[in-house]
Design a protein around this motif. Sequence first.
Motif, PDB file in Angstrom:
ATOM      1  N   GLN A  15       0.810  -1.213   0.000  1.00  0.00           N
ATOM      2  CA  GLN A  15       0.000   0.000   0.000  1.00  0.00           C
ATOM      3  C   GLN A  15       0.850   1.273   0.000  1.00  0.00           C
ATOM      4  O   GLN A  15       0.382   2.328  -0.410  1.00  0.00           O
ATOM      5  N   ASP A  41      -2.336   6.477  -8.278  1.00  0.00           N
ATOM      6  CA  ASP A  41      -3.097   6.288  -7.045  1.00  0.00           C
ATOM      7  C   ASP A  41      -4.482   5.744  -7.348  1.00  0.00           C
ATOM      8  O   ASP A  41      -5.122   6.145  -8.323  1.00  0.00           O
ATOM      9  N   GLY A  42      -4.921   4.817  -6.527  1.00  0.00           N
ATOM     10  CA  GLY A  42      -6.270   4.290  -6.640  1.00  0.00           C
ATOM     11  C   GLY A  42      -6.462   3.195  -7.655  1.00  0.00           C
ATOM     12  O   GLY A  42      -7.591   2.847  -7.986  1.00  0.00           O
ATOM     13  N   THR A  43      -5.346   2.628  -8.190  1.00  0.00           N
ATOM     14  CA  THR A  43      -5.480   1.585  -9.207  1.00  0.00           C
ATOM     15  C   THR A  43      -5.084   0.192  -8.708  1.00  0.00           C
ATOM     16  O   THR A  43      -5.135  -0.757  -9.484  1.00  0.00           O
ATOM     17  N   ALA A  45      -5.628  -2.742  -5.488  1.00  0.00           N
ATOM     18  CA  ALA A  45      -6.394  -3.102  -4.293  1.00  0.00           C
ATOM     19  C   ALA A  45      -5.994  -4.487  -3.803  1.00  0.00           C
ATOM     20  O   ALA A  45      -5.772  -5.389  -4.615  1.00  0.00           O
ATOM     21  N   TYR A  54      -5.740  -4.942  -9.931  1.00  0.00           N
ATOM     22  CA  TYR A  54      -5.448  -3.577 -10.341  1.00  0.00           C
ATOM     23  C   TYR A  54      -6.326  -3.193 -11.517  1.00  0.00           C
ATOM     24  O   TYR A  54      -6.777  -4.036 -12.286  1.00  0.00           O
ATOM     25  N   GLN A 109     -15.532  -0.922  -7.503  1.00  0.00           N
ATOM     26  CA  GLN A 109     -15.707  -0.088  -6.310  1.00  0.00           C
ATOM     27  C   GLN A 109     -14.433   0.035  -5.487  1.00  0.00           C
ATOM     28  O   GLN A 109     -14.306   0.937  -4.663  1.00  0.00           O
ATOM     29  N   HIS A 110     -13.469  -0.855  -5.722  1.00  0.00           N
ATOM     30  CA  HIS A 110     -12.193  -0.827  -4.998  1.00  0.00           C
ATOM     31  C   HIS A 110     -11.207   0.178  -5.582  1.00  0.00           C
ATOM     32  O   HIS A 110     -10.133   0.389  -5.014  1.00  0.00           O
ATOM     33  N   PHE A 111     -11.545   0.773  -6.724  1.00  0.00           N
ATOM     34  CA  PHE A 111     -10.608   1.625  -7.441  1.00  0.00           C
ATOM     35  C   PHE A 111     -11.169   3.021  -7.660  1.00  0.00           C
ATOM     36  O   PHE A 111     -12.381   3.219  -7.679  1.00  0.00           O
ATOM     37  N   THR A 112     -10.264   3.959  -7.902  1.00  0.00           N
ATOM     38  CA  THR A 112     -10.673   5.292  -8.326  1.00  0.00           C
ATOM     39  C   THR A 112     -11.292   5.167  -9.718  1.00  0.00           C
ATOM     40  O   THR A 112     -10.769   4.438 -10.571  1.00  0.00           O
ATOM     41  N   ASN A 113     -12.375   5.845  -9.970  1.00  0.00           N
ATOM     42  CA  ASN A 113     -13.027   5.831 -11.273  1.00  0.00           C
ATOM     43  C   ASN A 113     -12.206   6.697 -12.229  1.00  0.00           C
ATOM     44  O   ASN A 113     -12.233   7.924 -12.125  1.00  0.00           O
ATOM     45  N   GLU A 144       2.443  12.133  -9.297  1.00  0.00           N
ATOM     46  CA  GLU A 144       1.808  11.353 -10.360  1.00  0.00           C
ATOM     47  C   GLU A 144       1.947  12.067 -11.696  1.00  0.00           C
ATOM     48  O   GLU A 144       1.910  13.295 -11.756  1.00  0.00           O
TER      49      GLU A 144
END
Length: 180
Positions: A15, A41-43, A45, A54, A109-113, A144
Amino acid sequence: MPSQTLTAKQQSFIQQQKLFFVATAPRADTGLINLSPKGLDGTLAILDPSTVAYLDLTGSGVETIAHLKENGRICLMFCAFDGQPNILRIQGTGDVLEPDHPNYQDLAQHFTNLPGARAIIRIKAQRIADSCGFGVPLMAYQGERDELITWANKKGPKGVANYQAKKNRTSLDGLPGITP
């Protein structure tokens, strides 16, 4: 000692990383081995101690997806570029969940859209192992890159879909890629 589950310490290490690498290969001896850097970020889980996933964003190639569809073999590698040296590899089997897959929305839902998402890659660990990482250089994280998201936003959903239909239908080895 290798295992099939991530410890709490390994989960924390994953993480904290800003970059990881994904390696796959086709069955054919003449096929190309693929190694791709991943981040943003957010890709990524951790779904459970034996499963990570991912969000796969549109790119110029589709090797990982094609190789997984053919044989399912995958390796993820995380390197500590700051702090204590460490390398963590997750070797296992992966599957590709494209947006029309029945489980895609639940996992999304586990990731940034993010614009340009073309699949979720889910990996079930068969072997998880740390190694020293003494040869990995110390590097400072600066932030990023926004080019991929800017590109996808500029193209729009229809433009990304057209790009995928042209560039992501087959791998360099001619294996099936994403389904347009």
